[in-house]
Design a protein around this motif. Structure first.
Motif, PDB file in Angstrom:
ATOM      1  N   ILE A  24      41.332  32.862  37.996  1.00 12.60           N
ATOM      2  CA  ILE A  24      42.560  33.278  37.297  1.00 12.60           C
ATOM      3  C   ILE A  24      43.020  34.644  37.793  1.00 12.60           C
ATOM      4  O   ILE A  24      44.210  34.876  38.023  1.00 12.60           O
ATOM      5  CB  ILE A  24      42.333  33.295  35.761  1.00 12.60           C
ATOM      6  N   THR A  25      42.050  35.550  37.918  1.00  8.44           N
ATOM      7  CA  THR A  25      42.423  36.927  38.254  1.00  8.44           C
ATOM      8  C   THR A  25      42.506  37.171  39.757  1.00  8.44           C
ATOM      9  O   THR A  25      43.047  38.193  40.186  1.00  8.44           O
ATOM     10  CB  THR A  25      41.414  37.914  37.654  1.00  8.44           C
ATOM     11  N   GLY A  26      41.940  36.273  40.529  1.00 11.75           N
ATOM     12  CA  GLY A  26      41.952  36.464  41.978  1.00 11.75           C
ATOM     13  C   GLY A  26      40.911  37.460  42.461  1.00 11.75           C
ATOM     14  O   GLY A  26      40.971  37.921  43.598  1.00 11.75           O
ATOM     15  N   ARG A  27      39.968  37.799  41.617  1.00 10.52           N
ATOM     16  CA  ARG A  27      38.897  38.738  41.991  1.00 10.52           C
ATOM     17  C   ARG A  27      37.616  37.962  42.254  1.00 10.52           C
ATOM     18  O   ARG A  27      37.442  36.866  41.755  1.00 10.52           O
ATOM     19  CB  ARG A  27      38.638  39.711  40.832  1.00 10.52           C
ATOM     20  N   ASN A  28      36.708  38.572  43.003  1.00  5.39           N
ATOM     21  CA  ASN A  28      35.451  37.844  43.215  1.00  5.39           C
ATOM     22  C   ASN A  28      34.492  38.086  42.047  1.00  5.39           C
ATOM     23  O   ASN A  28      34.654  39.022  41.261  1.00  5.39           O
ATOM     24  CB  ASN A  28      34.813  38.211  44.568  1.00  5.39           C
ATOM     25  N   GLU A  29      33.520  37.200  41.937  1.00  9.04           N
ATOM     26  CA  GLU A  29      32.634  37.192  40.761  1.00  9.04           C
ATOM     27  C   GLU A  29      31.801  38.458  40.660  1.00  9.04           C
ATOM     28  O   GLU A  29      31.602  38.980  39.558  1.00  9.04           O
ATOM     29  CB  GLU A  29      31.718  35.955  40.813  1.00  9.04           C
ATOM     30  N   GLY A  30      31.328  38.956  41.794  1.00  7.99           N
ATOM     31  CA  GLY A  30      30.520  40.184  41.787  1.00  7.99           C
ATOM     32  C   GLY A  30      31.294  41.352  41.208  1.00  7.99           C
ATOM     33  O   GLY A  30      30.795  42.120  40.374  1.00  7.99           O
ATOM     34  N   TYR A  31      32.535  41.451  41.634  1.00 11.83           N
ATOM     35  CA  TYR A  31      33.386  42.536  41.122  1.00 11.83           C
ATOM     36  C   TYR A  31      33.575  42.388  39.616  1.00 11.83           C
ATOM     37  O   TYR A  31      33.495  43.379  38.872  1.00 11.83           O
ATOM     38  CB  TYR A  31      34.746  42.505  41.823  1.00 11.83           C
ATOM     39  N   LEU A  32      33.801  41.163  39.156  1.00  8.12           N
ATOM     40  CA  LEU A  32      34.071  40.943  37.734  1.00  8.12           C
ATOM     41  C   LEU A  32      32.855  41.302  36.880  1.00  8.12           C
ATOM     42  O   LEU A  32      32.994  41.901  35.798  1.00  8.12           O
ATOM     43  CB  LEU A  32      34.483  39.487  37.502  1.00  8.12           C
ATOM     44  N   ARG A  33      31.671  40.941  37.341  1.00  2.41           N
ATOM     45  CA  ARG A  33      30.458  41.273  36.573  1.00  2.41           C
ATOM     46  C   ARG A  33      30.298  42.786  36.470  1.00  2.41           C
ATOM     47  O   ARG A  33      30.028  43.324  35.380  1.00  2.41           O
ATOM     48  CB  ARG A  33      29.217  40.660  37.223  1.00  2.41           C
ATOM     49  N   SER A  34      30.501  43.493  37.583  1.00  2.00           N
ATOM     50  CA  SER A  34      30.392  44.971  37.568  1.00  2.00           C
ATOM     51  C   SER A  34      31.463  45.565  36.669  1.00  2.00           C
ATOM     52  O   SER A  34      31.206  46.517  35.912  1.00  2.00           O
ATOM     53  CB  SER A  34      30.572  45.552  38.965  1.00  2.00           C
ATOM     54  N   ARG A  35      32.642  44.993  36.743  1.00  8.64           N
ATOM     55  CA  ARG A  35      33.744  45.530  35.951  1.00  8.64           C
ATOM     56  C   ARG A  35      33.484  45.354  34.455  1.00  8.64           C
ATOM     57  O   ARG A  35      33.764  46.256  33.668  1.00  8.64           O
ATOM     58  CB  ARG A  35      35.053  44.841  36.347  1.00  8.64           C
TER      59      ARG A  35
END
Lengths: 220, 198
Positions: free
Chosen positions: B166-177
């Motif tokens: 949905i956001t166009g971000r990768n999963e690693g980035y999302l977990r850190s965020r």
């Protein structure tokens, strides 16, 4: 952090649910879908018009490129003409030498008759006419002597033919075709003249032969 | 919850047929899709865009954008609603960036690394009323895309993979965020509490 990597954080979940529920109380108006379909229709016609414009622009560019290509493309005629002209020029460059030798060997050329001069004269008639595409004859010709006033028409004809040769070298393409036509017409007249003369001479000879044969017959 | 409806593996197959017919030229069929998905999209957008008029406009923009890019939808990558949610998310973020006014409170950056994970967990698990008020206040201080991330994760229960789509971000980035956001909220709560004490 929980082991299954899914945060529990119940307080945060409660807050997010409350916020979502507050937002979820919003409803869409009844004409929402109608307005949406209207916008879709408008955007489709705008896109079709844009596509048409693109095709027209592309066709116009293509025509422009073809037009430029056609006008800029070097024509075979002009290339061949240029080659012919350069060949003639190189021949003319040799002509002064030959004509000077001729001058020393042949009698002086007749100059223009008063009648010719009165009608415009050789000098005047062969002066370059401005704006008519006829350039001045070559330098070699300018050095030649004009025909003598008492020279015969046949002698003057040679002079004029030489002048024509020089003049044709220096002609612009725009008037060259017209001059060639005139030369062809003059050639036709000259040929007719020659035919008449020869025919006349022949007839005279034939008549004389007939007279001789009749006289002989009578005498016999 | 609508999240479960989105994540169902039994995606309506008639949607794929409807989309195919729309792409073949029967554009009037898009009305069916719009009627089905407009309300859930509005509710998602409204979490970021509190004004009803703005939320409605963003929802309509999202649906129009979905129609215009329908040829690019790949049913193998995501359900139609997930794909539509991605479009709506980006439209909402763009809308907010035009209007968002920053009103952060100054937090002491030195505290950031000093808050242990256990304290963060405790702050985010405390369901007392006054703590919930502070928590709500801290969430409203976040950037719009961070608020949406929390909403998709904590309210819709989307897995990280869906959120990444949905956001166009990768999963690693999302977990850190997400971890960063949790600490940020905890820090904000501590700051607000310290202001109250003063």
């Amino acid at each position: 952090m929980t082991k299954n990597n899914q945060q529990q954080d119940p307080a945060l979940r409660m807050v997010m649910r409350r916020r979502a529920e507050a937002a979820g109380r919003m409803t869409l108006p009844e004409d929402f879908t109608d307005r949406l379909m209207q916008r879709i229709g408008e955007s489709e016609s705008a896109q079709k018009a844009k596509r048409r414009l693109w095709w027209i622009a592309a066709a116009a560019c293509l025509l422009l490129i073809i037009g430029i290509g056609v006008t800029m493309w070097p024509r075979e005629e002009t290339t061949v003409m240029a080659k012919m002209e350069s060949a003639q020029k190189s021949q003319t460059a040799q002509m002064p030498q030959e004509k000077i030798q001729e001058k020393t060997q042949t009698p002086p050329r007749p100059t223009a008759t008063p009648s010719l001069e009165g009608k415009g004269g050789a000098a005047r008639s062969y002066a370059p006419q401005k704006g008519k595409g006829v350039a001045a004859p070559s330098k070699a010709f300018a050095q030649r002597q004009k025909p003598l006033p008492d020279s015969s028409a046949a002698d003057r004809l040679n002079y004029y033919i030489a002048h024509l040769e020089a003049e044709m070298e220096a002609l612009d393409d725009s008037v060259r075709a017209a001059h060639v036509e005139k030369l062809i017409a003059a050639d036709v007249r000259l040929q007719q003249l020659v035919n008449r003369i020869v025919k006349g001479d022949l007839e005279q000879v034939m008549n004389e032969m007939k007279k001789d044969s009749t006289a002989n017959y009578i005498n016999f | 919850m609508e999240a479960k409806a989105i994540n169902t593996t039994q995606a309506p197959t008639d949607e794929t047929l409807i989309i195919r017919r729309i792409l073949d030229g029967d554009t009037a069929l898009f009305r069916q899709l719009a009627t089905r998905h407009a309300e859930p999209v509005l509710r998602m957008v409204a979490r970021l865009v509190p004004s009803p008029e703005d939320a409605e406009e963003v929802t309509q923009d999202a649906l129009l954008a979905a129609f215009q890019s329908l040829a690019r939808y790949d049913a193998r990558q995501a359900h139609f609603r997930t794909w539509l949610s991605a479009i709506a998310y980006h439209k909402a973020i763009v809308h907010l960036r035009k209007q968002h006014t920053e009103h952060f409170i100054e937090t002491n950056p030195a505290w950031f690394d000093t808050i242990p994970d256990s304290e963060t967990d405790a702050l985010l698990s405390d369901t007392r009323h006054d703590r919930l008020v502070l928590l709500d206040h801290a969430v409203s201080m976040l950037q719009p895309n961070d608020q949406m991330l929390l909403s998709l994760y904590y309210y819709d229960d989307h897995p990280i993979s869906d959120i990444a789509y949905i956001t166009g971000r990768n999963e690693g980035y999302l977990r850190s965020r997400l971890q960063w956001i949790r600490k940020r909220i905890a820090l904000t709560i501590k700051t607000l509490e310290s202001h109250d004490k003063e």
